[in-house]
Scaffold this active site. Structure first.
Site, short mmCIF file in Angstrom:
data_model
loop_
_atom_site.label_atom_id
_atom_site.label_comp_id
_atom_site.label_asym_id
_atom_site.label_seq_id
_atom_site.Cartn_x
_atom_site.Cartn_y
_atom_site.Cartn_z
N ASP A 179 56.79 51.08 -6.16
CA ASP A 179 55.68 51.67 -6.92
C ASP A 179 55.66 53.19 -6.79
O ASP A 179 56.23 53.76 -5.86
CB ASP A 179 54.34 51.10 -6.44
CG ASP A 179 54.07 51.36 -4.97
OD1 ASP A 179 54.96 51.10 -4.14
OD2 ASP A 179 52.97 51.85 -4.63
N GLU A 246 52.90 50.39 -1.93
CA GLU A 246 52.82 51.27 -0.75
C GLU A 246 51.75 52.34 -0.94
O GLU A 246 51.04 52.70 -0.01
CB GLU A 246 54.18 51.93 -0.50
CG GLU A 246 54.31 52.63 0.86
CD GLU A 246 53.74 54.04 0.91
OE1 GLU A 246 53.43 54.51 2.00
OE2 GLU A 246 53.60 54.67 -0.16
#
Ligand SMILES: *[C@@H]1O[C@H](CO)[C@@H](O)[C@H](O)[C@H]1NC(C)=O
Ligand SMILES: *[C@@H]1O[C@H](CO)[C@@H](O)[C@H](O)[C@H]1NC(C)=O
Ligand SMILES: *[C@@H]1O[C@H](CO)[C@@H](O)[C@H](O)[C@H]1NC(C)=O
Ligand SMILES: [Zn+2]
Length: 605
Positions: A179, A246
C-alpha cells in the site's frame, strides 16, 4: 529506571484560574523554537571551520574511532563470488536499467492507497484496488511465480516461500508493503509529474510509492526474478511477506501475516528479518518541511552513513476523564469537569518528560558514530560525545547541544501531546463528564508501564486537591471507600498501547547484524567504489509492519539501502512529489542480491 516526577508545589487551584504562567500559544511556541533552531545551527556551524577540513578523529585523541563506532569489513559473497560478479555486470547495463524502471514504474501505475479506518475486505471496496496490483506482479515476475510458493493471507496479504535445499537453516525473511499513502486530491496539481504516472525523466522515477515502499517490494521481486533467471537455487530458504495496510496500522495485513508465519514456521524461526527503513535526518543539518523521514542511507555531516533501524518507539494514547455531579448552570460549583480537566491538562504540559540520551540506546550509538566518523560534526558536539563514554557531565553537555533540535529531542525521549478533547452538551447544564486524550510516543529505553506510572503519579496531587476518586489503568489509586466529589479515570484510550520494540542485538557476536553491515559496505563498494560508508545502528521515527513480527526473530532490521544523497537533495515523503533516482534503485537491487547470497552461504546465522 523510574522517571523523575516533578510535581508542582504551587499547583493549587487559583493559579490555574489566572492568566497562564508558563504556557505559550502554539504559534508563539513554534516561532520561538524556529528562532532557537536557526540561532543554534548558525552558532554551531560557525564554530569549527578548521574541524571541517580536519576530518574525523585524529590518532592522538584518547578515544579511537574504532572504539566509538566499530565497523565490520565489507562482506562480498565468496562461495557465490563468480555468480555475483555476473549479476553485477548485468545490473550495470542499460538493458537492466530499463527493465528496472519498467518494473517499478508499472507498479506505481497501479494505485494501491490505504485509507484510515477502512472496513473489512469485501465490505469496503477500496481494498479492491489490490486485485489489479496482484495481477500486475503476477504478469511481471513469471519466474518468481513459477518457482516460489505463493499463499494469500486475508485476501491481499502475500507470502512467498522459496524453498532452500537445506531445511536445517533458518530462512531469511524479507518484508515490504504493497500500500501507499493516499494522494490528497487537492494537491495533484502540485506534483511535477502526476502521482500515479510512474514517469521516468531519464534520472528520476516519479510517483506515489517510489520511495515508500514499492521500491522495496518491487526491488525484492526484481532481485528474486533475476536470480532465478540466472539459475540461482537457494540453500537457505527465503520467505517474502508483503502486507497491504502498513500506512494505516497493519491490522488487516501484517497482523494476519504474522499469525500465518507463526503458525507455519514457529517462534524464532527466521535467521533475520529485513523490512523497509527510513529515518529522521541527524540534527542541525537537514531542514525538513513535513515528515522528513527518507533515506536509510545518506550523507550526514559530510560522510555517507547507513543506518539500519534496530528499534522502534512505543505508543500510548492516555484518555483522561473527569466526572462530577451535573446540575443547573445557575448554581455552579467552583470547578466543573471542564475546569478540572483543563487544570489537569495544563499540569501535563507544565511537566513534560525529561529526554535522556541513554548509553546503549541506538541514538546514542549513532551519535558516537557521527563523532567518530563525520568530518562536519561541530567540534564542541564531537568533544562532548567522545567524552560522554566515560563522563556523565559530558553526556549532559552532548544532550544539551543535540536537544536544541526539536525533532531529535522528540526522537530520543518519551513525548506527550494533547490531541483530543471533549466535554459539555449545553450552555445551561453543568458538564457531567469531560475527557481528553494525551498521545505518547515512548522512548526506546522506556516501557508502557513506565509511562502509565508516570502519568498516574503526575495527576495524584491534583486528584486529591479536586476531591476526586482516582482510578488509573484499571487500578484503584485513592481507595473507593473514601467519599469524593467526582471521579478521575486514566485509561489506554483504544487499548492499542504498544511497548517499544525489542532492541535488535548489534554486538560483535550478533551474526545477523554483522552480516547486514558487511553487506551494506560491500554494496556501497560495488556500486560507488571506495570503502567509505559508515554503518551505524539507528531507529525509525515511526512504526513499520515489523511491530507484528517480534516473535519471528530477535534480528529485525528496518533497512533497504535507499540512498537519498545529501540535504540539498532531501525530500519529504508522504507529501507531493515522491521520487527515486534510478541509480539509487539499482543500488537497492544490488543490496538485496548480496544480502540473499550472503545469507545463503553464511554458516553463522
Ligand atoms: C469530598 O467530597 C465528598 C462528597 O461530596 C465530601 O463528603 C467530602 O467531605 C469531600 N472531602 C473534602 C476533603 O472536601
Ligand atoms: C561491480 O560493477 C561495478 C561497475 O558497475 C564495478 O565498478 C565494480 O568493481 C564491480 N564489483 C564487483 C565486486 O564485481
Ligand atoms: C550535495 O549534492 C549535490 C548534488 O549532487 C552536490 O552538488 C553538492 O555538492 C552536494 N553537497 C555536499 C555537501 O555533499
Ligand atoms: Zn512504508
Amino acid at each position: 529506571m523510574a522517571p523523575t516526577i516533578v510535581v508542582e508545589k504551587d499547583g493549587l487551584l487559583p493559579s490555574y484560574t489566572s492568566a497562564p504562567r508558563k504556557s505559550l500559544s502554539p504559534l508563539r511556541a513554534t516561532i520561538y523554537l524556529a528562532l532557537a533552531l536557526v540561532c543554534t545551527c548558525s552558532a554551531l556551524w560557525s564554530l569549527d571551520l578548521p574541524e571541517l577540513l580536519h576530518g574525523g578523529l585524529s590518532e592522538s585523541e584518547d578515544v579511537s574511532a574504532a572504539d566509538l563506532c566499530p565497523q565490520p569489513s565489507a562482506l562480498a559473497p565468496s562461495k557465490h563470488a563468480a555468480f555475483w560478479e555476473t549479476l553485477n555486470e548485468t545490473y550495470a547495463t542499460d538493458d537492466f536499467a530499463s527493465r528496472a524502471v519498467e518494473w517499478l514504474g508499472g507498479a506505481i501505475r497501479v494505485p494501491t492507497q490505504s485509507f484510515d479506518k477502512m472496513g473489512p475486505i469485501g465490505t469496503d471496496h477500496r481494498w479492491d484496488a489490490f486485485g489489479p496490483f496482484h495481477d500486475y506482479i503476477l504478469s511481471s515476475f513469471p519466474n518468481v511465480h513459477a518457482t516460489l510458493a505463493l499463499t494469500k493471507v486475508n485476501t491481499y496479504g502475500l507470502i512467498y516461500e522459496w524453498k532452500g535445499s537445506d531445511d536445517s537453516l533458518k530462512p531469511l525473511l524479507l518484508a515490504a508493503h504493497q500500500d501507499v499513502v493516499p494522494v490528497n486530491p487537492d494537491t495533484v496539481d502540485e506534483w511535477t509529474h502526476p502521482p500515479f504516472s510512474g514517469h521516468f525523466d531519464g534520472e528520476l522515477l516519479w510517483g506515489r510509492g517510489t520511495s515508500d515502499d514499492k521500491n522495496g517490494l518491487i526491488g525484492i521481486l526484481s532481485t528474486v526474478e533475476t536470480l532465478i533467471e540466472n539459475g540461482f537455487k537457494p540453500t537457505r530458504s527465503v520467505v517474502l511477506a508483503f502486507g497491504f495496510d502498513e500506512e494505516t496500522s497493519g491490522l488487516f495485513g501484517a497482523a494476519k501475516l504474522a499469525d500465518y508465519l507463526l503458525e507455519n514456521f514457529g517462534e524464532n524461526a527466521f535467521a533475520m528479518l529485513v523490512d523497509e527503513g527510513g529515518k529522521l535526518p541527524w540534527p542541525l543539518e537537514h531542514p525538513c518541511k513535513v515528515e522528513c523521514i527518507l533515506g536509510d542511507y545518506m550523507i550526514e555531516h559530510g560522510k555517507a552513513f547507513a543506518t539500519p533501524g534496530i528499534a522502534e518507539k512505543g505508543y500510548l494514547d492516555v484518555r483522561v476523564e473527569v466526572e462530577s455531579p451535573g446540575g443547573h448552570s445557575s448554581v455552579p460549583p467552583p470547578h466543573t469537569t471542564i475546569g478540572i480537566l483543563s487544570a489537569l491538562l495544563v499540569h501535563f504540559e507544565a511537566n513534560p518528560y525529561t529526554p535522556r540520551l541513554g548509553r546503549g540506546t541506538p541514538i546514542y550509538q549513532k551519535s558516537l558514530c557521527l563523532a567518530a566518523h563525520a568530518p562536519g560534526l561541530p567540534l564542541d558536539l564531537r568533544r562532548a560525545l567522545q567524552n560522554a563514554v566515560k563522563s556523565d557531565k559530558a553526556l549532559r553537555a552532548a544532550e544539551k547541544l543535540l536537544f536544541q533540535d526539536r525533532m531529535f529531542k522528540s526522537l530520543v525521549g518519551t513525548t506527550q501531546a494533547i490531541d483530543l478533547i471533549q466535554g459539555g452538551v449545553k450552555t445551561n447544564a453543568l458538564p457531567e463528564s469531560a475527557w481528553a486524550v494525551v498521545n505518547h510516543r515512548i522512548a526506546t529505553d522506556s516501557s508502557l508501564d513506565e509511562v502509565k506510572e508516570h502519568d498516574t503519579n503526575l495527576l495524584k496531587d491534583l486528584a486529591s486537591e479536586f476531591n476526586l476518586s482516582y482510578t488509573a489503568f484499571g487500578e484503584d489509586i485513592t481507595g473507593q471507600d473514601k467519599p469524593a466529589y467526582g471521579k478521575l479515570r486514566l485509561s489506554d484510550a483504544w487499548g492499542a498501547g504498544l511497548t517499544p520494540a525489542p532492541i535488535t542485538p548489534t554486538d560483535k557476536d550478533a551474526a545477523p547484524y554483522q552480516l547486514l553491515a558487511g553487506t551494506i559496505r560491500a554494496t556501497y563498494n560495488a556500486h560507488r567504489g571506495g570503502d567509505d560508508v559508515v554503518v551505524s545502528p539507528g531507529i525509525m521515527s515511526g512504526n513499520t509492519d515489523t511491530r507484528y513480527y517480534w516473535k519471528l526473530t530477535p534480528h529485525i532490521f528496518r533497512y533497504n539501502h535507499h540512498y537519498t544523497g545529501n540535504s540539498t537533495l532531501f525530500q519529504d515523503i508522504h507529501t507531493v512529489n515522491e521520487f527515486i533516482a534510478v541509480d539509487a534503485y539499482i543500488e537497492m537491487i544490488k543490496f538485496f542480491t548480496i544480502l540473499i547470497l550472503n545469507a545463503d552461504e553464511s554458516t553463522s546465522l
